[in-house]
Design a protein around this motif. Sequence first.
Motif, PDB file in Angstrom:
ATOM      1  N   LEU A  17       0.859  -1.205  -0.028  1.00  0.00           N
ATOM      2  CA  LEU A  17      -0.004  -0.041  -0.268  1.00  0.00           C
ATOM      3  C   LEU A  17       0.958   1.314  -0.044  1.00  0.00           C
ATOM      4  CD1 LEU A  17      -2.861   1.202  -0.055  1.00  0.00           C
ATOM      5  CD2 LEU A  17      -2.694   1.026   2.756  1.00  0.00           C
ATOM      6  N   LEU A  18       0.854   2.031  -1.085  1.00  0.00           N
ATOM      7  CA  LEU A  18       1.629   3.206  -1.150  1.00  0.00           C
ATOM      8  C   LEU A  18       0.802   4.570  -1.055  1.00  0.00           C
ATOM      9  CD1 LEU A  18       3.161   2.237  -4.717  1.00  0.00           C
ATOM     10  CD2 LEU A  18       3.918   1.681  -2.422  1.00  0.00           C
ATOM     11  N   SER A  19       1.663   5.470  -0.226  1.00  0.00           N
ATOM     12  CA  SER A  19       0.767   6.399   0.055  1.00  0.00           C
ATOM     13  C   SER A  19       1.724   7.539   0.547  1.00  0.00           C
ATOM     14  CB  SER A  19       0.204   6.175   1.515  1.00  0.00           C
ATOM     15  OG  SER A  19      -0.484   7.442   2.028  1.00  0.00           O
ATOM     16  N   SER A  20       1.243   8.825   0.398  1.00  0.00           N
ATOM     17  CA  SER A  20       2.038  10.256   0.515  1.00  0.00           C
ATOM     18  C   SER A  20       2.741  10.581   2.000  1.00  0.00           C
ATOM     19  CB  SER A  20       1.305  11.311  -0.032  1.00  0.00           C
ATOM     20  OG  SER A  20       0.106  11.558   0.355  1.00  0.00           O
ATOM     21  N   GLU A  21       1.717   9.799   2.831  1.00  0.00           N
ATOM     22  CA  GLU A  21       1.948   9.953   4.400  1.00  0.00           C
ATOM     23  C   GLU A  21       2.136   8.420   4.998  1.00  0.00           C
ATOM     24  OE1 GLU A  21      -2.270   9.219   3.970  1.00  0.00           O
ATOM     25  OE2 GLU A  21      -0.963  10.923   3.446  1.00  0.00           O
ATOM     26  N   LYS A  22       3.185   8.557   5.901  1.00  0.00           N
ATOM     27  CA  LYS A  22       3.351   6.948   6.713  1.00  0.00           C
ATOM     28  C   LYS A  22       2.238   6.517   7.302  1.00  0.00           C
ATOM     29  CE  LYS A  22       6.575   4.694   9.502  1.00  0.00           C
ATOM     30  NZ  LYS A  22       7.848   4.810  10.350  1.00  0.00           N
ATOM     31  N   LYS A  23       1.691   5.026   6.964  1.00  0.00           N
ATOM     32  CA  LYS A  23       0.699   4.500   7.572  1.00  0.00           C
ATOM     33  C   LYS A  23       1.033   3.891   8.885  1.00  0.00           C
ATOM     34  CE  LYS A  23      -2.034   4.784   3.742  1.00  0.00           C
ATOM     35  NZ  LYS A  23      -3.113   6.000   3.917  1.00  0.00           N
ATOM     36  N   ASN A  24       0.809   4.669  10.014  1.00  0.00           N
ATOM     37  CA  ASN A  24       0.864   3.806  11.288  1.00  0.00           C
ATOM     38  C   ASN A  24      -0.467   2.986  11.787  1.00  0.00           C
ATOM     39  OD1 ASN A  24       3.079   5.576  11.881  1.00  0.00           O
ATOM     40  ND2 ASN A  24       1.901   7.254  12.137  1.00  0.00           N
ATOM     41  N   THR A  25      -0.412   2.062  11.022  1.00  0.00           N
ATOM     42  CA  THR A  25      -1.493   1.092  11.055  1.00  0.00           C
ATOM     43  C   THR A  25      -0.961  -0.640  11.012  1.00  0.00           C
ATOM     44  OG1 THR A  25      -3.633   0.373  10.457  1.00  0.00           O
ATOM     45  CG2 THR A  25      -2.186   0.987   8.837  1.00  0.00           C
ATOM     46  N   LYS A  26      -1.598  -1.436  11.583  1.00  0.00           N
ATOM     47  CA  LYS A  26      -1.270  -2.805  11.330  1.00  0.00           C
ATOM     48  C   LYS A  26      -2.150  -3.358  10.351  1.00  0.00           C
ATOM     49  CE  LYS A  26       0.484  -3.811  16.196  1.00  0.00           C
ATOM     50  NZ  LYS A  26       0.059  -4.360  17.489  1.00  0.00           N
TER      51      LYS A  26
END
Length: 286
Positions: A17-26
């Motif tokens: 999963l690519l995003s412009s902000e870091k994903k802080n999720t499990k």
Amino acid sequence: MSIRPISSLEVTKNISLLSSEKKNTKVVNLKLATPEDKPLVVMLSWLMARKKHVYKYADVYLRHGFDVLNISISPWQLLWPTKGSQMVAKDVLKFLEVNSAYPALVLHGFSVGAYLWSEVMVHMAAEQQRYAGVLDRIVGQIWDSAADVTEIPKGLPVAVFPTNAVLQNALKQYVIYHMRTFDKVATVHYIRASQMFQTNLVRAPAQIFISKTDPIGTEESNLRVRETWENMGIQVNWKCWDKSPHVGHFRMHPKEYVAALNSFLDSLDLPQSVQIEEKKKHMAKL
């Protein structure tokens, strides 16, 4: 156009999963612990795609306010679909089903990615009522150099050995042998997937990118798809260059490619968050 930093969250070995902000999720059983309410691009990559090349396409969507679900398969997974590509397809479908907070989905497939999405649709077709919600969330589909099953012996060797003609020819001969010998565990699945791509469960508007000189995602096979889809009532936008290589249209014609892609995205029924992102982009230019 420079590429901004992209955050990547591994979902499986084949899906990120690519995003412009870091994903802080499990991620638990393919479900994000923290739901997302932005639109999602399902990007089905070509064989042996390099991360830096995939990220150039992803960057276009991140600038629009999307997240990007990047999916890839290996040559082995393509050759042995029952233990390879079909397992990946099941994971893709489950991700889209359990992460229903993504309100709108856009498909963007390259080359063999059309086949992989067709395997996803095979699973959908078996339980249409269950997956109706996933289909309803798909608002657009983009196909770049979509390759038909008949072109696997051409496309696979070039992807694996891009600069070695001798090894290309050797692998081509093996793939032809493989498809003849392992009909029940390979070829019949390719044929069924090809038929599924033609009949297409997705009725959302489509954008097709091809060239007249592509020997793998041929103009002829894509024209057949276009005609079939239009007869089914699917709106098809068509962009065909006189000369550019397989999955090389963006590299050869970047301005035309992005302009056509942006125009297509603007025509879709997308959430307001994307429209706001577009307004920010235009303001930044001013």
